[in-house]
Design a protein around this motif. Structure first.
Motif, mmCIF file in Angstrom:
data_model
loop_
_atom_site.group_PDB
_atom_site.id
_atom_site.type_symbol
_atom_site.label_atom_id
_atom_site.label_comp_id
_atom_site.label_asym_id
_atom_site.label_seq_id
_atom_site.Cartn_x
_atom_site.Cartn_y
_atom_site.Cartn_z
ATOM 1 N N SER A 138 5.910 1.958 -7.208
ATOM 2 C CA SER A 138 5.082 2.788 -6.269
ATOM 3 C C SER A 138 5.067 4.218 -6.534
ATOM 4 O O SER A 138 3.996 5.047 -6.371
ATOM 5 N N LYS A 139 6.071 4.919 -7.077
ATOM 6 C CA LYS A 139 6.023 6.228 -7.476
ATOM 7 C C LYS A 139 5.009 6.471 -8.523
ATOM 8 O O LYS A 139 4.609 7.613 -8.659
ATOM 9 N N THR A 140 5.110 5.529 -9.480
ATOM 10 C CA THR A 140 4.195 5.617 -10.658
ATOM 11 C C THR A 140 2.870 5.381 -10.323
ATOM 12 O O THR A 140 1.870 6.166 -10.576
ATOM 13 N N HIS A 192 0.915 -1.239 0.051
ATOM 14 C CA HIS A 192 0.174 0.006 0.083
ATOM 15 C C HIS A 192 0.790 1.235 -0.101
ATOM 16 O O HIS A 192 0.478 2.314 -0.271
ATOM 17 N N ASN A 193 2.064 1.096 0.454
ATOM 18 C CA ASN A 193 2.950 2.464 0.344
ATOM 19 C C ASN A 193 4.418 1.908 -0.110
ATOM 20 O O ASN A 193 4.761 0.945 -0.424
ATOM 21 N N THR A 194 5.243 2.965 -0.264
ATOM 22 C CA THR A 194 6.529 2.710 -0.984
ATOM 23 C C THR A 194 7.199 1.795 -0.398
ATOM 24 O O THR A 194 7.943 0.880 -0.905
ATOM 25 N N ALA A 244 14.437 -1.704 -6.165
ATOM 26 C CA ALA A 244 14.371 -0.446 -6.889
ATOM 27 C C ALA A 244 13.220 -0.494 -7.885
ATOM 28 O O ALA A 244 12.415 0.479 -7.972
ATOM 29 N N ALA A 245 12.777 -1.768 -8.297
ATOM 30 C CA ALA A 245 11.579 -1.912 -9.076
ATOM 31 C C ALA A 245 10.202 -1.681 -8.155
ATOM 32 O O ALA A 245 9.348 -0.820 -8.941
ATOM 33 N N GLY A 246 10.210 -1.761 -7.018
ATOM 34 C CA GLY A 246 9.123 -1.757 -6.182
ATOM 35 C C GLY A 246 8.823 -0.183 -5.965
ATOM 36 O O GLY A 246 7.949 0.276 -5.874
#
Length: 60
Positions: free
Chosen positions: A55-57, A22-24, A49-51
């Motif tokens: 998350s940012k996207t 649910h979060n970064t 890094a992918a996670g």
């Protein structure tokens, strides 16, 4: 050739699992665990890094 296909499949799996959470922090942790299972320490770093990127996207 077989190794390349296996690595591509593993990378796709890691990216799809990186979106769980649910979060970064949760997404980065999920990606790191999936990457560690597939590729060891290097996979863990790539999964984290992918996670974070997913998350940012998603959060936008």
């Amino acid at each position: 050739m077989r190794t390349t296909i296996g690595l591509l499949a593993a990378a796709g799996l890691a990216l799809s699992l990186a979106a769980c959470g649910h979060n970064t922090e949760q997404r980065a942790a999920t990606g790191a665990v999936a990457g560690a299972v597939v590729g060891g320490p290097v996979g863990a770093a790539a999964g984290a890094a992918a996670g974070t990127a997913v998350s940012k996207t998603v959060d936008k």
